[in-house]
Design a protein around this motif. Structure first.
Motif, PDB file in Angstrom:
ATOM      1  N   LEU A  65      86.362  -1.198  80.839  1.00 15.29           N
ATOM      2  CA  LEU A  65      86.979  -0.856  82.128  1.00 15.29           C
ATOM      3  C   LEU A  65      88.352  -1.520  82.151  1.00 15.29           C
ATOM      4  N   SER A  66      89.348  -0.778  81.701  1.00 15.76           N
ATOM      5  CA  SER A  66      90.691  -1.361  81.635  1.00 15.76           C
ATOM      6  C   SER A  66      91.258  -1.556  83.041  1.00 15.76           C
ATOM      7  N   LYS A  96      79.998 -19.461  92.322  1.00 18.68           N
ATOM      8  CA  LYS A  96      79.049 -19.561  91.211  1.00 18.68           C
ATOM      9  C   LYS A  96      78.411 -18.230  90.827  1.00 18.68           C
ATOM     10  N   SER A  97      78.728 -17.151  91.515  1.00 16.43           N
ATOM     11  CA  SER A  97      78.185 -15.855  91.081  1.00 16.43           C
ATOM     12  C   SER A  97      78.886 -15.443  89.789  1.00 16.43           C
ATOM     13  N   PRO A  98      78.138 -14.880  88.815  1.00 13.61           N
ATOM     14  CA  PRO A  98      78.808 -14.354  87.609  1.00 13.61           C
ATOM     15  C   PRO A  98      79.612 -13.097  87.909  1.00 13.61           C
ATOM     16  N   LEU A  99      79.355 -12.501  89.070  1.00 10.35           N
ATOM     17  CA  LEU A  99      80.051 -11.258  89.423  1.00 10.35           C
ATOM     18  C   LEU A  99      81.352 -11.589  90.155  1.00 10.35           C
ATOM     19  N   ALA A 100      82.400 -11.787  89.359  1.00 10.11           N
ATOM     20  CA  ALA A 100      83.703 -12.149  89.915  1.00 10.11           C
ATOM     21  C   ALA A 100      84.470 -10.886  90.323  1.00 10.11           C
ATOM     22  N   GLY A 101      85.638 -11.087  90.878  1.00  9.15           N
ATOM     23  CA  GLY A 101      86.453  -9.970  91.366  1.00  9.15           C
ATOM     24  C   GLY A 101      87.056  -9.106  90.266  1.00  9.15           C
ATOM     25  N   HIS A 102      86.968  -9.564  89.033  1.00  8.44           N
ATOM     26  CA  HIS A 102      87.353  -8.759  87.869  1.00  8.44           C
ATOM     27  C   HIS A 102      86.273  -8.971  86.804  1.00  8.44           C
ATOM     28  N   PRO A 103      86.059  -7.982  85.920  1.00 12.84           N
ATOM     29  CA  PRO A 103      84.949  -8.084  84.966  1.00 12.84           C
ATOM     30  C   PRO A 103      85.116  -9.251  83.977  1.00 12.84           C
ATOM     31  N   VAL A 104      83.995  -9.923  83.719  1.00 14.99           N
ATOM     32  CA  VAL A 104      83.960 -11.032  82.769  1.00 14.99           C
ATOM     33  C   VAL A 104      82.838 -10.731  81.771  1.00 14.99           C
ATOM     34  N   ASN A 105      83.098 -10.961  80.482  1.00 12.40           N
ATOM     35  CA  ASN A 105      82.113 -10.531  79.486  1.00 12.40           C
ATOM     36  C   ASN A 105      80.885 -11.433  79.358  1.00 12.40           C
ATOM     37  N   LYS A 106      80.761 -12.410  80.255  1.00 12.81           N
ATOM     38  CA  LYS A 106      79.513 -13.192  80.308  1.00 12.81           C
ATOM     39  C   LYS A 106      78.416 -12.375  80.988  1.00 12.81           C
ATOM     40  N   ILE A 110      79.009  -6.095  79.855  1.00  9.11           N
ATOM     41  CA  ILE A 110      80.476  -6.067  79.927  1.00  9.11           C
ATOM     42  C   ILE A 110      81.063  -6.540  78.592  1.00  9.11           C
ATOM     43  N   GLU A 111      81.920  -5.706  78.006  1.00 12.11           N
ATOM     44  CA  GLU A 111      82.463  -5.981  76.674  1.00 12.11           C
ATOM     45  C   GLU A 111      83.704  -6.865  76.732  1.00 12.11           C
ATOM     46  N   LEU A 112      84.487  -6.702  77.794  1.00 11.55           N
ATOM     47  CA  LEU A 112      85.813  -7.327  77.781  1.00 11.55           C
ATOM     48  C   LEU A 112      86.206  -7.813  79.171  1.00 11.55           C
ATOM     49  N   ASN A 113      86.778  -9.024  79.219  1.00 12.53           N
ATOM     50  CA  ASN A 113      87.389  -9.477  80.467  1.00 12.53           C
ATOM     51  C   ASN A 113      88.593  -8.576  80.711  1.00 12.53           C
ATOM     52  N   SER A 114      88.700  -8.027  81.900  1.00 12.24           N
ATOM     53  CA  SER A 114      89.811  -7.098  82.109  1.00 12.24           C
ATOM     54  C   SER A 114      90.302  -7.170  83.539  1.00 12.24           C
ATOM     55  N   GLY A 115      91.382  -6.499  83.781  1.00 11.20           N
ATOM     56  CA  GLY A 115      91.946  -6.512  85.124  1.00 11.20           C
ATOM     57  C   GLY A 115      93.419  -6.807  85.075  1.00 11.20           C
ATOM     58  N   SER A 116      93.841  -7.519  84.023  1.00  7.55           N
ATOM     59  CA  SER A 116      95.258  -7.629  83.766  1.00  7.55           C
ATOM     60  C   SER A 116      95.612  -6.319  83.079  1.00  7.55           C
ATOM     61  N   LEU A 117      96.278  -5.436  83.785  1.00  8.02           N
ATOM     62  CA  LEU A 117      96.373  -4.038  83.338  1.00  8.02           C
ATOM     63  C   LEU A 117      97.156  -3.877  82.039  1.00  8.02           C
ATOM     64  N   VAL A 140      84.000   4.572  71.202  1.00  7.31           N
ATOM     65  CA  VAL A 140      84.657   3.647  72.129  1.00  7.31           C
ATOM     66  C   VAL A 140      85.270   4.454  73.276  1.00  7.31           C
ATOM     67  N   TYR A 141      84.940   4.067  74.491  1.00  8.21           N
ATOM     68  CA  TYR A 141      85.448   4.736  75.698  1.00  8.21           C
ATOM     69  C   TYR A 141      86.246   3.716  76.508  1.00  8.21           C
ATOM     70  N   VAL A 142      87.431   4.107  76.936  1.00  5.87           N
ATOM     71  CA  VAL A 142      88.274   3.202  77.738  1.00  5.87           C
ATOM     72  C   VAL A 142      88.685   3.931  79.013  1.00  5.87           C
ATOM     73  N   LEU A 143      88.344   3.337  80.144  1.00  2.00           N
ATOM     74  CA  LEU A 143      88.751   3.924  81.425  1.00  2.00           C
ATOM     75  C   LEU A 143      89.958   3.169  81.976  1.00  2.00           C
ATOM     76  N   MET A 144      91.046   3.922  82.150  1.00  2.23           N
ATOM     77  CA  MET A 144      92.281   3.312  82.661  1.00  2.23           C
ATOM     78  C   MET A 144      92.651   3.893  84.021  1.00  2.23           C
ATOM     79  N   GLY A 145      93.513   3.183  84.729  1.00  5.05           N
ATOM     80  CA  GLY A 145      94.048   3.710  85.977  1.00  5.05           C
ATOM     81  C   GLY A 145      95.280   4.561  85.682  1.00  5.05           C
ATOM     82  N   ASP A 146      95.702   5.347  86.665  1.00  4.66           N
ATOM     83  CA  ASP A 146      96.937   6.107  86.430  1.00  4.66           C
ATOM     84  C   ASP A 146      98.158   5.210  86.621  1.00  4.66           C
ATOM     85  N   GLY A 147      98.141   4.353  87.628  1.00  2.82           N
ATOM     86  CA  GLY A 147      99.240   3.402  87.808  1.00  2.82           C
ATOM     87  C   GLY A 147      99.414   2.534  86.562  1.00  2.82           C
TER      88      GLY A 147
END
Ligand SMILES: [Mg+2]
Length: 279
Positions: A65-66, A96-106, A110-117, A140-147
């Motif tokens: 999830l890019s 302490k939740s593993p579910l942060a505001g951006h994906p973390v591979n822990k 989830i394969e990759l920490n992402s959110g820095s576009l 391999v599938y990568v989902l990107m935003g249009d912006g």
């Protein structure tokens, strides 16, 4: 229940769940999460070769999830697919939740920490090259935003993918025509995207990214051409599913009020009812 109807039902339930999460956490990315739900549901329930009981299997497909800020739809789909218990969604945004505001591979699945576009496609190219070198059948599938397409690194990655003819790499652009500060065409023109990728060696298909039938048909016809990476430009509606959120830039990361969440749930419940009874 036929497949399309059953998956559509899932998309509505996930839209409800993610809105509830954002409301309770007092934060999140509402519009872009709602636009990408159908793409994620199609991938996780019909396309990706991934196993929640064996999330590290070397031969698995990879999904990135890019556009990492749209994390709420991602968490809901991963929970629904069985990567972690549904109750964990209740902890979203809490200390302490593993579910942060951006994906973390822990987080399982989830394969990759992402959110820095602008990073996801580069990593996807590396993963597709590695799979080829290791003679593995992984896609391999990568989902990107249009912006996100304004990030220069995306074009560098696209150039490499075309150069190496990575036909097990599928990029999807959630083309909802809005980014954080407004209309993409007013900020950085993107209407030549298909030509740009095509000129770098990609095969490109434009579809309705909120239409389950079209999504499945397209994903099942990958690669679009042998020895070429595939790009799906998925035309979507930002905020899809809730009329007062749809196509409004301010809902990029606005949190619903109590009245708004009630109104949204009512609208989505109506869609569930119209979609037909549970079977
Ligand atoms: Mg967008």
């Amino acid at each position: 229940m036929d497949k399309i109807k059953s998956l559509s039902r899932k998309t509505i339930a996930i839209r409800k769940r993610l809105l509830q999460m954002i409301y309770e956490a007092h934060g999140g990315h509402t519009g872009g999460s709602l636009s990408s739900v159908d793409i994620l549901v199609a991938l996780y329930f019909e396309v990706l070769n991934v196993d929640p009981n064996d999330p590290e299997n070397k031969d698995r497909d990879r999904f990135i999830l890019s556009k990492g800020h749209s994390v709420e739809s991602y968490y809901c789909v991963l929970a629904e697919a069985g990567f972690f218990p549904e109750e964990l969604l209740n902890t979203y945004g809490k200390i302490k939740s593993p579910l942060a505001g951006h994906p973390v591979n822990k987080v399982p699945g989830i394969e990759l920490n992402s959110g820095s576009l602008g990073h996801g496609l580069s990593v996807g190219v590396g993963m597709a090259l590695a799979a080829r070198m290791d003679k593995r059948d992984s896609w391999v599938y990568v989902l990107m935003g249009d912006g996100e397409q304004a990030e220069g690194s995306v074009m560098e990655a696209a150039m490499s993918a075309g150069n190496y003819g990575l036909d097990r790499l599928v990029a999807i652009i959630d083309r909802n025509r809005l980014q954080i500060s407004g209309d993409t065409e007013k900020i950085m023109k993107l209407d030549s995207l298909a030509d740009r990728y095509h000129n770098l060696g990609w095969q490109v298909k434009e579809i309705d990214g909120n239409n389950m039938e079209e999504l499945l048909k397209t994903f099942h016809s990958m690669p679009l051409k042998k020895d070429h990476p595939s790009l799906i430009i998925a035309n979507t509606t930002k905020g899809k599913g809730v009329t007062f959120i749809e196509n409004r830039a301010k809902w990029h990361h606005r949190v619903p009020t109590r009245e708004e969440i009630n109104q949204a749930m009512e609208e989505l419940d109506k869609q569930l009812f119209e979609n037909g009874p549970d079977e």
